[in-house]
Design an enzyme around this catalytic site. Sequence first.
Site, PDB file in Angstrom:
ATOM      1  N   GLY B  62      -9.285   7.171  -1.348  1.00 61.04           N
ATOM      2  CA  GLY B  62      -8.548   7.778  -0.203  1.00 61.04           C
ATOM      3  C   GLY B  62      -8.065   6.958   1.281  1.00 61.04           C
ATOM      4  O   GLY B  62      -7.030   6.159   1.227  1.00 61.04           O
ATOM      5  N   SER B  63      -7.901   7.006   2.507  1.00 60.02           N
ATOM      6  CA  SER B  63      -7.180   6.829   3.395  1.00 60.02           C
ATOM      7  C   SER B  63      -7.171   5.274   3.328  1.00 60.02           C
ATOM      8  O   SER B  63      -8.125   5.326   4.634  1.00 60.02           O
ATOM      9  CB  SER B  63      -6.266   7.820   4.768  1.00 60.02           C
ATOM     10  OG  SER B  63      -5.643   6.960   6.270  1.00 60.02           O
ATOM     11  N   THR B  64      -6.343   4.908   3.836  1.00 60.78           N
ATOM     12  CA  THR B  64      -6.346   3.320   4.547  1.00 60.78           C
ATOM     13  C   THR B  64      -7.026   3.211   5.717  1.00 60.78           C
ATOM     14  O   THR B  64      -6.969   2.820   6.477  1.00 60.78           O
ATOM     15  CB  THR B  64      -5.037   2.841   4.407  1.00 60.78           C
ATOM     16  OG1 THR B  64      -4.636   3.308   5.480  1.00 60.78           O
ATOM     17  CG2 THR B  64      -4.518   2.298   3.197  1.00 60.78           C
ATOM     18  N   VAL B  65      -6.927   4.188   6.386  1.00 59.40           N
ATOM     19  CA  VAL B  65      -7.874   4.695   8.356  1.00 59.40           C
ATOM     20  C   VAL B  65      -9.003   4.157   7.899  1.00 59.40           C
ATOM     21  O   VAL B  65     -10.033   3.635   8.608  1.00 59.40           O
ATOM     22  CB  VAL B  65      -7.753   6.091   8.638  1.00 59.40           C
ATOM     23  CG1 VAL B  65      -7.855   6.526  10.192  1.00 59.40           C
ATOM     24  CG2 VAL B  65      -6.077   5.851   8.985  1.00 59.40           C
TER      25      VAL B  65
END
Lengths: 412, 132
Positions: B62-65
């Site tokens: 998923g997202s690097t956030v």
Amino acid sequence: MSRMLAGESGEGTQIAAEMIAALAKIYDAEGFVPIVSAQIAGVSYKNIGEAGIEFLETMRKGGAKTRARATLNPCGLDLEAWRELGFQEQFYKDQKRALDAYQGLGIEMTCSCTPYLIGNAPGLGNHVAWSESSALSYANSVLGARTNREGGPSALAAAITGYTGNFGLHLDKERVPTVHVHVTCRVETYQDFGSLGLMLGKKLGQAVSFITGLQPGRCTRERLRQLGASMAASGAVALYHVDGATPEAQAFATKVASGEIPTRLIEVSSIDDVADVIPAGHGEEQATAVDLVFVGCPHASKEQALDILESLKGRELKADVWIAIARDVKREVLQHEALVEAMSPRVKLVSDTCIVVCPVDDLGYSSVATNSGKAYFYLKNNPKLAVAHRDTAACMDAAITGIVTVKRGRGS
Amino acid sequence: MARLKARVICSGNVSGEVLFTDKPLLIYTGIDTSTGKIVERGHPLNGKSVAGRVLVFPEAKGSTVGSWTLLQLKKNGVAPAAIVNQLCEPIVAIGTIMARIPCFDKVDIASIRDCKQLTIAGDEILIDENLK
């Protein structure tokens, strides 16, 4: 790097150096390379939270300061016109604190996804550490600079240390195309380039492609930007080469054609499928009211904004028009006073933010037309919005009539 | 006592109860930052809390956030005690360094599958056979 890792430049810089070293370790980097600039994404308060603000503050107190030029991605609202656009005060305050924390580290408050339009434009072969998928795709592909797909924190760490690991797209061998995309249909407008990008992103994943069949004359920087932004939205494309149009393509053209560079072939004979499925609305073909026309994803260039203002000059509008644009570019547009005065108050030059990260449905909009494949791709996931992907001219017609004709149901 | 060699991503000596999955884990939006519970729909660990556990999974997705998410878990006191990956990717590598969560990889995690408790010292993972 070794001195920073040892803590000789303070604790804040040490943490950043550890982050860069960890990535270098994971990817078996060939040492480190100094970077020319960084672009830092993921800056919205919603993403980083109180913990993020505290972390940035700790870094600053630990002496961290950028060693390379660093610019910031859009945040959740327009920092000047937030009240007038309908944003809540608490949202503004939280976002402002997050931005102040970045500013404390020496990062420029550009709040734009087009740093290359406002002075952060790396040259051919320059190493950079950019996050923001559309910007890094543009830097790699159109400017010929070299960056991996950084996350916000790793771009921040690169800005503070001034280095990134020498791996991936920093290396010549990783920039060689593995897929040959041959386009046989007409791809001409800004919307077409977005539709092609959405289609290719899904097929390419992370692969580097070599694209033939596009007329170089059609490949303006604006359209290439839209192509890359859409590919990076539906896929994870960080670098593409366009025959006759991008700076590194020349080196690969004959080798791809002769098979000396082995590639998988993808033929694109139609983007109509994409355009046809994509328009989203309710039911079969019907005229649907539009309350927001959105352009500027990625943020509009001066030329794009002026073209739009020209096409809407003196017209009464039935829908709001948002032109998302970097603040410095907006300033240049506002110098065209006669044009600006002739525009309907429904036209808003919106800075610092972007429709993808700002809570547009909270602002009372329910039906959007956009010329951006990337904006379309993200907006269609919002169950409260109907979204149509149209070319710029059709979007402006929709602003004037308040109507867009949509076909079939919600697209893919 | 079995010993496994690991690669150190973020150093730290810990001992704790294992939470294991052989499925990649979604960090951003996949873990509730206030409770530490895994909320990814359809994930085998859905509903389980990562708080205080030695969290063992192949890799993040998923997202690097997700790096910021790990930091929020830490601030809220519900972070894992340590993370052990098959192969660590940037979300976890960056996030654990920011949040000071000990993190290790290049471990054949299948050999930890049935393990209830682990001790990590330096670059060694110690498995007490009696606690399997």
